[in-house]
Write a protein that holds these residues in place. Structure first.
Motif, PDB file in Angstrom:
ATOM      1  N   LYS A 145      34.072  40.473  41.843  1.00 39.33           N
ATOM      2  CA  LYS A 145      33.360  40.595  40.666  1.00 39.33           C
ATOM      3  C   LYS A 145      31.935  41.175  40.731  1.00 39.33           C
ATOM      4  CE  LYS A 145      31.387  36.709  37.862  1.00 39.33           C
ATOM      5  NZ  LYS A 145      31.139  35.434  37.410  1.00 39.33           N
ATOM      6  N   TYR A 146      31.423  41.153  42.073  1.00 38.63           N
ATOM      7  CA  TYR A 146      29.878  41.964  42.197  1.00 38.63           C
ATOM      8  C   TYR A 146      29.964  43.216  41.751  1.00 38.63           C
ATOM      9  CZ  TYR A 146      31.392  43.627  46.632  1.00 38.63           C
ATOM     10  OH  TYR A 146      32.028  44.095  47.838  1.00 38.63           O
ATOM     11  N   GLU A 147      31.277  43.853  42.061  1.00 42.41           N
ATOM     12  CA  GLU A 147      31.298  45.161  41.567  1.00 42.41           C
ATOM     13  C   GLU A 147      31.302  45.336  40.168  1.00 42.41           C
ATOM     14  OE1 GLU A 147      34.261  47.136  45.152  1.00 42.41           O
ATOM     15  OE2 GLU A 147      35.256  45.462  43.857  1.00 42.41           O
ATOM     16  N   TYR A 148      31.836  45.068  39.246  1.00 39.01           N
ATOM     17  CA  TYR A 148      31.870  45.015  37.977  1.00 39.01           C
ATOM     18  C   TYR A 148      30.665  44.566  37.032  1.00 39.01           C
ATOM     19  CZ  TYR A 148      34.283  40.598  37.094  1.00 39.01           C
ATOM     20  OH  TYR A 148      34.622  39.419  37.021  1.00 39.01           O
ATOM     21  N   VAL A 149      29.786  43.589  37.578  1.00 39.26           N
ATOM     22  CA  VAL A 149      28.800  43.061  36.589  1.00 39.26           C
ATOM     23  C   VAL A 149      28.062  44.023  35.972  1.00 39.26           C
ATOM     24  CG1 VAL A 149      26.879  41.418  36.747  1.00 39.26           C
ATOM     25  CG2 VAL A 149      29.065  40.946  38.238  1.00 39.26           C
ATOM     26  N   LYS A 150      27.318  44.893  36.759  1.00 34.80           N
ATOM     27  CA  LYS A 150      26.518  45.962  35.962  1.00 34.80           C
ATOM     28  C   LYS A 150      27.357  46.957  34.830  1.00 34.80           C
ATOM     29  CE  LYS A 150      22.894  45.995  39.542  1.00 34.80           C
ATOM     30  NZ  LYS A 150      22.203  46.847  40.389  1.00 34.80           N
ATOM     31  N   VAL A 151      28.359  47.248  35.426  1.00 34.39           N
ATOM     32  CA  VAL A 151      29.134  48.231  34.712  1.00 34.39           C
ATOM     33  C   VAL A 151      29.713  47.312  33.372  1.00 34.39           C
ATOM     34  CG1 VAL A 151      31.596  49.445  34.357  1.00 34.39           C
ATOM     35  CG2 VAL A 151      30.116  49.512  36.654  1.00 34.39           C
ATOM     36  N   LYS A 153      28.106  44.813  31.964  1.00 38.80           N
ATOM     37  CA  LYS A 153      26.734  44.581  31.006  1.00 38.80           C
ATOM     38  C   LYS A 153      26.586  45.930  30.306  1.00 38.80           C
ATOM     39  CE  LYS A 153      24.604  40.948  33.562  1.00 38.80           C
ATOM     40  NZ  LYS A 153      23.447  40.772  34.525  1.00 38.80           N
ATOM     41  N   ARG A 154      26.644  47.206  30.805  1.00 40.09           N
ATOM     42  CA  ARG A 154      26.281  48.401  30.023  1.00 40.09           C
ATOM     43  C   ARG A 154      27.524  48.672  29.016  1.00 40.09           C
ATOM     44  NH1 ARG A 154      25.536  51.714  27.054  1.00 40.09           N
ATOM     45  NH2 ARG A 154      25.019  53.703  27.341  1.00 40.09           N
ATOM     46  N   LEU A 155      28.864  48.409  29.475  1.00 36.88           N
ATOM     47  CA  LEU A 155      29.896  48.743  28.542  1.00 36.88           C
ATOM     48  C   LEU A 155      30.046  47.538  27.419  1.00 36.88           C
ATOM     49  CD1 LEU A 155      32.790  49.445  31.030  1.00 36.88           C
ATOM     50  CD2 LEU A 155      31.617  51.257  29.427  1.00 36.88           C
ATOM     51  N   LYS A 156      29.717  46.295  27.598  1.00 36.24           N
ATOM     52  CA  LYS A 156      29.489  45.440  26.651  1.00 36.24           C
ATOM     53  C   LYS A 156      28.530  45.572  25.460  1.00 36.24           C
ATOM     54  CE  LYS A 156      30.652  41.181  25.394  1.00 36.24           C
ATOM     55  NZ  LYS A 156      31.924  40.750  25.003  1.00 36.24           N
ATOM     56  N   ARG A 157      27.382  46.387  25.691  1.00 35.41           N
ATOM     57  CA  ARG A 157      26.535  46.908  24.594  1.00 35.41           C
ATOM     58  C   ARG A 157      27.296  47.969  23.983  1.00 35.41           C
ATOM     59  NH1 ARG A 157      21.956  49.047  27.901  1.00 35.41           N
ATOM     60  NH2 ARG A 157      22.637  48.072  29.819  1.00 35.41           N
ATOM     61  N   GLU A 158      28.063  48.852  24.555  1.00 31.07           N
ATOM     62  CA  GLU A 158      28.649  49.784  23.757  1.00 31.07           C
ATOM     63  C   GLU A 158      29.966  49.166  22.860  1.00 31.07           C
ATOM     64  OE1 GLU A 158      28.620  53.800  22.549  1.00 31.07           O
ATOM     65  OE2 GLU A 158      27.046  53.124  23.619  1.00 31.07           O
ATOM     66  N   PHE A 159      30.592  48.416  23.610  1.00 33.22           N
ATOM     67  CA  PHE A 159      31.940  47.707  23.181  1.00 33.22           C
ATOM     68  C   PHE A 159      31.804  46.422  23.098  1.00 33.22           C
ATOM     69  CE2 PHE A 159      32.831  51.747  25.494  1.00 33.22           C
ATOM     70  CZ  PHE A 159      33.365  52.564  24.523  1.00 33.22           C
ATOM     71  N   PRO A 160      31.312  45.713  22.335  1.00 36.78           N
ATOM     72  CA  PRO A 160      31.177  44.339  21.993  1.00 36.78           C
ATOM     73  C   PRO A 160      32.362  43.345  22.439  1.00 36.78           C
ATOM     74  CG  PRO A 160      30.080  45.321  19.984  1.00 36.78           C
ATOM     75  CD  PRO A 160      31.148  46.415  20.844  1.00 36.78           C
ATOM     76  N   SER A 161      33.562  44.080  21.954  1.00 37.93           N
ATOM     77  CA  SER A 161      34.901  43.155  22.422  1.00 37.93           C
ATOM     78  C   SER A 161      35.154  43.560  23.718  1.00 37.93           C
ATOM     79  CB  SER A 161      35.923  43.735  21.297  1.00 37.93           C
ATOM     80  OG  SER A 161      36.335  45.134  21.646  1.00 37.93           O
ATOM     81  N   ALA A 162      34.598  43.977  24.622  1.00 41.61           N
ATOM     82  CA  ALA A 162      34.802  44.571  26.080  1.00 41.61           C
ATOM     83  C   ALA A 162      35.031  42.909  26.837  1.00 41.61           C
ATOM     84  CB  ALA A 162      33.782  45.113  26.794  1.00 41.61           C
ATOM     85  N   MET A 163      36.141  43.009  27.873  1.00 43.65           N
ATOM     86  CA  MET A 163      36.398  41.674  28.292  1.00 43.65           C
ATOM     87  C   MET A 163      36.878  42.255  29.852  1.00 43.65           C
ATOM     88  SD  MET A 163      39.954  40.403  26.997  1.00 43.65           S
ATOM     89  CE  MET A 163      39.539  40.308  25.289  1.00 43.65           C
ATOM     90  N   ILE A 164      36.901  41.320  30.724  1.00 43.78           N
ATOM     91  CA  ILE A 164      37.396  41.553  32.174  1.00 43.78           C
ATOM     92  C   ILE A 164      38.900  41.142  32.172  1.00 43.78           C
ATOM     93  CG2 ILE A 164      37.021  40.818  34.535  1.00 43.78           C
ATOM     94  CD1 ILE A 164      34.544  42.448  33.140  1.00 43.78           C
ATOM     95  N   VAL A 165      39.767  41.933  32.562  1.00 41.71           N
ATOM     96  CA  VAL A 165      41.094  41.454  32.952  1.00 41.71           C
ATOM     97  C   VAL A 165      41.379  41.810  34.107  1.00 41.71           C
ATOM     98  CG1 VAL A 165      41.770  41.893  30.274  1.00 41.71           C
ATOM     99  CG2 VAL A 165      41.813  43.683  31.938  1.00 41.71           C
TER     100      VAL A 165
END
Length: 177
Positions: A145-151, A153-165
């Motif tokens: 989990k700690y690997e993808y947290v910052k990425v 957050k940044r992608l969520k700004r650009e793609f509001p429907s982004a989710m972890i799968v």
């Protein structure tokens, strides 16, 4: 009568055993054959990395924006090469996570999201999946989990429907020196 038959059989077995040639080994200790002359000889030497880069010739098509994705495929082909495995570099698959940034029916929109994700994070590989009739774009190969947290957050700004799968991710492992 029974004793005579048993004795006769025993005598016959002893006679047959004494007729075997003396050159035939009877136990493992008797085998003294030297096969070193018949063994194949292989020259094996471990090559050392000299610090110089490897030049990769990748054919470019007319659309230069797709070049970024071709280089990834070329590098993956090199990593799958048995020679690189000799040096301890190979890819392994683990249970991990990817960030899904697009899910929809438009192939053009999926390609656009893929290009944009590559512009934001050029070091993360975007994956396009198609299961009729839906396209999905997933980014990255994360084990924890700690690997993808910052990425994320940044992608969520650009793609509001982004989710972890959860996904099976490919990780490059270097077991070399």
């Amino acid at each position: 009568m029974k004793r005579i038959t048993t004795f006769g059989m025993f005598a016959m077995l002893m006679w047959l055993a004494s007729c075997t040639p003396k050159g035939v080994p009877q136990t493992k200790k008797d085998v003294k054959e030297n096969l070193s002359a018949k063994r194949l000889k292989y020259d094996y030497s471990i090559e050392k990395f000299d610090g110089k880069g490897l030049v990769i010739n990748v054919p470019m098509e007319m659309n230069a924006t797709d070049f970024k994705f071709y280089i990834t495929e070329a590098l993956n082909a090199i990593l799958d090469n048995p020679i690189s495995k000799k040096f301890g570099i190979h890819r392994e698959r683990y249970e991990g996570y990817r960030i899904q940034i697009y899910r929809g029916r438009s192939k053009a929109m999926a390609a656009k999201a893929r290009r944009r994700s590559y512009e934001i994070f050029p070091h993360l590989r975007p994956y396009m999946e198609y299961k009729s009739p839906t396209y999905r774009i997933k980014v990255g190969d994360f084990l924890e989990k700690y690997e993808y947290v910052k990425v994320f957050k940044r992608l969520k700004r650009e793609f509001p429907s982004a989710m972890i799968v959860p996904s099976i991710v490919t990780v490059t492992v270097d077991y070399g020196d």
